[in-house]
Design a protein around this motif. Sequence first.
Motif, short mmCIF file in Angstrom:
data_model
loop_
_atom_site.label_atom_id
_atom_site.label_comp_id
_atom_site.label_asym_id
_atom_site.label_seq_id
_atom_site.Cartn_x
_atom_site.Cartn_y
_atom_site.Cartn_z
N GLU A 110 -15.55 -2.86 11.01
CA GLU A 110 -16.04 -2.30 9.75
C GLU A 110 -15.20 -1.11 9.30
N LYS A 111 -14.85 -0.24 10.26
CA LYS A 111 -14.00 0.90 9.91
C LYS A 111 -12.61 0.43 9.49
N ALA A 112 -12.12 -0.63 10.12
CA ALA A 112 -10.79 -1.14 9.74
C ALA A 112 -10.82 -1.74 8.35
N HIS A 113 -11.90 -2.41 7.98
CA HIS A 113 -12.00 -2.98 6.64
C HIS A 113 -12.18 -1.90 5.58
N GLN A 114 -12.67 -0.75 5.95
CA GLN A 114 -12.84 0.34 4.99
C GLN A 114 -11.54 1.06 4.67
N LEU A 115 -10.54 0.90 5.51
CA LEU A 115 -9.28 1.63 5.31
C LEU A 115 -8.59 1.30 3.99
N PRO A 116 -8.46 0.01 3.60
CA PRO A 116 -7.80 -0.24 2.30
C PRO A 116 -8.51 0.42 1.12
N VAL A 117 -9.83 0.42 1.15
CA VAL A 117 -10.56 1.06 0.05
C VAL A 117 -10.35 2.57 0.06
N LEU A 118 -10.36 3.16 1.25
CA LEU A 118 -10.16 4.60 1.33
C LEU A 118 -8.74 4.99 0.97
N LEU A 119 -7.77 4.15 1.33
CA LEU A 119 -6.38 4.47 0.99
C LEU A 119 -6.08 4.28 -0.48
N SER A 120 -6.85 3.45 -1.16
CA SER A 120 -6.60 3.24 -2.58
C SER A 120 -6.88 4.49 -3.41
N ILE A 121 -7.78 5.34 -2.95
CA ILE A 121 -8.11 6.55 -3.72
C ILE A 121 -6.92 7.50 -3.79
N PRO A 122 -6.32 7.92 -2.65
CA PRO A 122 -5.13 8.79 -2.80
C PRO A 122 -3.94 8.09 -3.44
N LEU A 123 -3.82 6.77 -3.23
CA LEU A 123 -2.71 6.06 -3.88
C LEU A 123 -2.84 6.10 -5.39
N VAL A 124 -4.04 5.83 -5.90
CA VAL A 124 -4.25 5.86 -7.35
C VAL A 124 -4.12 7.27 -7.88
N ALA A 125 -4.64 8.24 -7.14
CA ALA A 125 -4.62 9.62 -7.64
C ALA A 125 -3.23 10.23 -7.61
N CYS A 126 -2.40 9.84 -6.65
CA CYS A 126 -1.08 10.46 -6.49
C CYS A 126 0.06 9.62 -7.07
N LEU A 127 0.02 8.32 -6.82
CA LEU A 127 1.16 7.49 -7.23
C LEU A 127 1.05 7.00 -8.66
N LEU A 128 -0.16 6.73 -9.13
CA LEU A 128 -0.29 6.18 -10.47
C LEU A 128 0.23 7.11 -11.55
N PRO A 129 -0.09 8.41 -11.55
CA PRO A 129 0.49 9.29 -12.58
C PRO A 129 2.02 9.33 -12.53
N VAL A 130 2.59 9.33 -11.31
CA VAL A 130 4.05 9.36 -11.18
C VAL A 130 4.67 8.09 -11.74
N MET A 131 4.05 6.94 -11.42
CA MET A 131 4.57 5.67 -11.93
C MET A 131 4.49 5.61 -13.45
N ILE A 132 3.38 6.08 -13.99
CA ILE A 132 3.25 6.09 -15.46
C ILE A 132 4.30 6.99 -16.09
N GLY A 133 4.55 8.16 -15.45
CA GLY A 133 5.57 9.06 -15.98
C GLY A 133 6.96 8.46 -15.92
N VAL A 134 7.28 7.80 -14.81
CA VAL A 134 8.61 7.20 -14.67
C VAL A 134 8.81 6.07 -15.67
N LEU A 135 7.78 5.26 -15.90
CA LEU A 135 7.91 4.13 -16.82
C LEU A 135 7.90 4.57 -18.28
N MET A 136 7.14 5.59 -18.61
CA MET A 136 7.00 6.01 -20.00
C MET A 136 8.02 7.04 -20.43
N LEU A 137 8.64 7.75 -19.47
CA LEU A 137 9.54 8.84 -19.85
C LEU A 137 10.75 8.35 -20.65
N PRO A 138 11.43 7.26 -20.28
CA PRO A 138 12.56 6.82 -21.14
C PRO A 138 12.13 6.47 -22.56
N ALA A 139 10.99 5.83 -22.70
CA ALA A 139 10.52 5.49 -24.05
C ALA A 139 10.20 6.75 -24.84
#
Length: 295
Positions: A251-280
């Motif tokens: 159960e704890k192992a199955h919870q890891l992907p859900v828990l890891l998605s929170i910092p990934l979305v909070a940290c990586l998503l803004p950077v990815m949006i900035g990298v993709l939108m900055l040239p435009a």
Amino acid sequence: MINALARRAATRTRLNEVRGEQTRLTDPTSLRGDNMAKGWYKLTEIIEKTGISLVDTQGESLRARLVAAGYNSPHAPKVFTALRLGMLVMLPAFFVGLIFLSGTEVSPFKLYLVGVGLAIFGLYAPNLFISAKADRRREAIVNGFPDSLDLMLVCVEAGLGMEAAFDRVGREMQNSHPLVAHMLSIVTLELRAGATREEALRNMANRTQVTEIRSFSTLLIQSDKLGSSIGETLRVYASEMREKRRMRAEEKAHQLPVLLSIPLVACLLPVMIGVLMLPAIIRIVRQALPALSGG
């Protein structure tokens, strides 16, 4: 007869010592811990002599929570109540004194809000500490209990009785799982002091406040009353406990992907949006600014 009574009295004395070993607020093996515990008890006596009652209205529930956290002393509820009252008064008083000594000008409304917040923190912080410590103890007992069941099964199948099996397993698990060893040693001492097997097992369940231990105690009591095989009972329950432990790990192992998605979305998503939108954005700025300026 006299020797038997003397041995039983010595066993009861040792049982009281073991019950009180984990009630001290610091290390019970040090002289400093003993003096600090005695100081807390004397402080509660002084407070009660002034007319302030430290007896909680929910004494039984508080006592059960403190026992689950490892504080078995009869003075523990009074010390806990005195600590809550002290933090309730001392934290706001310390903040107000610090403000006046520093000479900082603070509005009365802000002073009131911070004082109330510190008072609420002082009132509920000991409860949170006791709950967290009880949860850690329960987790440690639940993680170590399947191993003790396997050892107990080996002892019973080798011909030892329940009392001897508890004693042997408790001595074997002193280093690997000290909480489980302490629990089994208390049961052994209670049995040697003259308590029935049902009383000792029920006391063990009440002290630990763990569902698995309570089920184990009920199962052994029923097996003893019905005359069924203790070895078979231990084998089935040990298998169930190992299965539960494996399911908790999965159960704890199955919870890891859900828990890891929170910092990934909070940290990586803004950077990815900035990298993709900055040239435009740069291209739009380069073309829009000359057109707006009339160039």
